[in-house]
Design a protein around this motif. Structure first.
Motif, PDB file in Angstrom:
ATOM      1  N   ARG A   1       5.800   5.324  -2.542  1.00 30.54           N
ATOM      2  CA  ARG A   1       5.100   5.238  -3.758  1.00 30.54           C
ATOM      3  C   ARG A   1       6.108   4.634  -4.881  1.00 30.54           C
ATOM      4  N   ASP A   2       7.322   5.302  -4.960  1.00 26.07           N
ATOM      5  CA  ASP A   2       8.255   4.689  -5.886  1.00 26.07           C
ATOM      6  C   ASP A   2       8.719   3.209  -5.520  1.00 26.07           C
ATOM      7  N   ASP A   3       8.811   3.058  -4.250  1.00 34.30           N
ATOM      8  CA  ASP A   3       9.223   1.706  -3.745  1.00 34.30           C
ATOM      9  C   ASP A   3       8.055   0.591  -4.152  1.00 34.30           C
ATOM     10  N   LEU A   4       6.920   0.998  -3.906  1.00 36.46           N
ATOM     11  CA  LEU A   4       6.016   0.185  -4.447  1.00 36.46           C
ATOM     12  C   LEU A   4       5.795  -0.106  -5.778  1.00 36.46           C
ATOM     13  N   THR A   5       6.216   0.802  -6.779  1.00 37.28           N
ATOM     14  CA  THR A   5       6.335   0.775  -7.964  1.00 37.28           C
ATOM     15  C   THR A   5       7.373  -0.027  -8.491  1.00 37.28           C
ATOM     16  N   ALA A   6       8.592   0.126  -7.904  1.00 35.20           N
ATOM     17  CA  ALA A   6       9.723  -0.915  -7.881  1.00 35.20           C
ATOM     18  C   ALA A   6       9.359  -2.123  -7.751  1.00 35.20           C
TER      19      ALA A   6
END
Length: 184
Positions: A165-170
């Motif tokens: 999820r954090d990777d997609l946000t970045a």
């Protein structure tokens, strides 16, 4: 090797038929746990990478649609990561219940011997007491070891999903041209 099998079989027979069921449940639990561990190491990363690449293709989409896609892909990764964890959790809960069943069956055997031979024959009652004790021990031991495993697997699943999820946000920030770490 045949001597070892003979010893194991004697031990299992001493514990009664429920000990075989506990063994089967514990074996299934550990096979599923190893499968999940291997999936986290080798299966989930390619799945997450494919979904990340699919998300990368949304650069021309409106922000609301990209947000929906990001949530959908995160949900897919969550489902993949949590797959079969419910079954492992169920097997962990089943083991002490099978141990309790073995305890009850062992005590019924003790009461049966007492009704026939009286309560003064300790040798006759020993088989039932052994069955009750070994079943309880095996059920609780299997459940406790499985409890540690399911906790670790669930923690790993949560961490992998959060990382995705954090990777997609970045990646969203990158696609929208927002400097990494900037607040809007």
């Amino acid at each position: 090797m045949s001597g070892l099998w003979s010893e194991v079989r004697t031990f299992m027979d001493t514990g009664g038929p429920t000990l075989w069921w506990i063994f089967a449940a514990a074996l299934a639990l550990w096979i599923l746990a190893v499968e999940r561990g291997l999936f986290f190491l080798f299966g989930l990363p390619p799945e997450a990478k494919a979904r990340r690449e699919a998300y990368r293709g949304t650069s021309g989409w409106p922000a609301w649609r990209r947000l929906h896609q990001r949530r959908r892909l995160t949900s897919e990764v969550r489902l993949l990561a949590r797959q079969r964890l419910w079954l492992i959790r169920s097997l962990v809960a089943l083991c002490p219940l099978l141990g309790l069943l073995g305890t009850v069956l062992g005590m019924l055997e003790v009461f049966d011997v007492m009704s026939v031979a009286g309560n003064g024959n300790a040798r006759a009652m020993a088989a039932g007491v052994s069955q009750a004790t070994l079943s309880t021990l095996a059920g609780m031991g299997s459940a406790l070891s499985g409890l540690f495993v399911i906790q670790q697997l669930e923690r790993t699943a949560r961490a992998r999903v959060a990382f995705f999820r954090d990777d997609l946000t970045a990646l969203t920030d990158h696609l929208e041209g927002v400097p990494h770490g900037a607040t809007i």
